[in-house]
Design a protein around this motif. Structure first.
Motif, short mmCIF file in Angstrom:
data_model
loop_
_atom_site.label_atom_id
_atom_site.label_comp_id
_atom_site.label_asym_id
_atom_site.label_seq_id
_atom_site.Cartn_x
_atom_site.Cartn_y
_atom_site.Cartn_z
N VAL A 1 10.35 12.04 101.97
CA VAL A 1 9.46 11.24 101.30
C VAL A 1 10.27 11.09 99.74
O VAL A 1 10.72 11.98 99.38
N THR B 1 5.45 9.37 95.67
CA THR B 1 4.03 9.33 96.12
C THR B 1 3.52 7.98 95.37
O THR B 1 4.30 7.60 94.29
N ALA B 2 2.28 7.61 96.05
CA ALA B 2 1.54 6.40 95.37
C ALA B 2 0.35 6.69 95.21
O ALA B 2 -0.28 7.35 95.99
N TYR C 1 3.29 2.47 92.47
CA TYR C 1 4.18 3.60 92.47
C TYR C 1 4.93 3.40 91.11
O TYR C 1 4.93 2.57 90.24
N THR D 1 10.58 -2.54 96.86
CA THR D 1 9.98 -2.87 98.14
C THR D 1 10.48 -4.64 98.18
O THR D 1 10.94 -5.05 96.90
N ILE E 1 8.54 -0.47 104.67
CA ILE E 1 7.79 0.74 104.03
C ILE E 1 7.29 1.81 104.94
O ILE E 1 6.73 1.28 105.77
N THR E 2 7.34 3.10 104.56
CA THR E 2 6.67 4.23 105.22
C THR E 2 5.43 4.68 104.55
O THR E 2 5.80 5.21 103.22
N VAL E 3 4.21 4.72 104.60
CA VAL E 3 3.05 5.27 103.99
C VAL E 3 2.40 6.15 104.77
O VAL E 3 2.11 5.68 105.87
N ASN F 1 2.16 9.37 100.58
CA ASN F 1 3.56 9.66 100.74
C ASN F 1 4.43 8.27 101.03
O ASN F 1 3.75 7.52 101.86
N LEU F 2 5.41 8.02 100.07
CA LEU F 2 6.32 6.82 100.63
C LEU F 2 7.65 7.18 100.89
O LEU F 2 8.11 8.27 100.28
N GLU F 3 8.16 6.58 101.91
CA GLU F 3 9.61 6.59 102.17
C GLU F 3 10.15 5.11 102.26
O GLU F 3 9.71 4.26 102.81
N PHE F 4 10.74 4.73 101.42
CA PHE F 4 11.28 3.50 101.07
C PHE F 4 12.54 3.26 102.27
O PHE F 4 12.95 4.20 102.79
#
Length: 196
Positions: free
Chosen positions: A101, A104-105, A123, A131, A137-139, A178-181
């Motif tokens: 991760v 966060t957003a 974010y 983005t 994008i992974t949320v 959680n965000l993973e770009f």
């Protein structure tokens, strides 16, 4: 490596703090297929299975993980998106997800679209994550496509299947995710920043 295609929803059954670590115990439909040392994505966070008992298993999140993700806010009976690591040779139905991760957003709006939903997240853009329109994008561990990209926020369109089979249905305005770009985008961004 993961794909961002959620395999199951887990339920948090126990939370134990030990020093700066948090031991999370969950139950899910594939617990009987797990083994110690296996990696499982929890809301997009890659964690190692450290114990298995019956239909429950335990993973440990260290301070670094707790500081950068929404795992520290979990409570008993919360629902968590789960995905086991992909097998070599499997189809890649989502996109390449590392389970690391980035930040966060905050969910700032949820709009019903007569059969689908538009979720918008804000974010901290000072961390240099980006983005792009129609990018990945992974949320909370879910591989999604960006439909509206701005400097510090983005939106994703959610189909009914994804809404019903992930913990997106529990999000509210103000929820932390959680965000993973996208890993390719992160490398490009890094290369450009080094050339300045």
């Amino acid at each position: 490596m993961f794909t961002g295609i959620i395999e199951d929803l887990g339920t948090v059954t126990d939370l134990k703090n030990e020093n700066d670590n948090l031991h999370l115990t969950l139950k899910c439909n594939f617990t009987s297929e797990l083994k110690i040392d296996q990696s499982v994505s929890h809301n997009g966070v890659c964690l190692t299975v450290v114990a298995i008992y019956g239909n429950k298993y335990t993973v440990t999140a260290i301070k670094e993980t707790l500081d950068k993700t929404n795992l520290s806010g979990l409570e008993i009976n919360d629902i968590v998106n789960l995905e086991r690591a992909m097998k070599l040779g499997d189809r890649l139905d989502g996109h390449i997800v590392q389970g690391h991760v980035d930040q966060t957003a905050e969910c700032i709006s949820i709009e019903s679209q007569n059969g689908s939903w538009i979720f918008t997240f804000k974010y901290d853009s000072s961390l240099n994550n980006i983005t792009i329109e129609k990018g990945s994008i992974t949320v909370n561990g879910i591989s999604l496509t960006v439909v509206n990209s701005r400097k510090d926020e983005f939106s994703v369109a959610i189909i009914p299947y994804t809404f019903e089979n992930t913990n997106l249905k529990q999000l509210k305005k103000g929820s932390t995710v959680n965000l993973e770009f996208d890993v390719l985008g992160k490398y490009v961004q890094r290369i450009i920043s080094l050339q300045r």
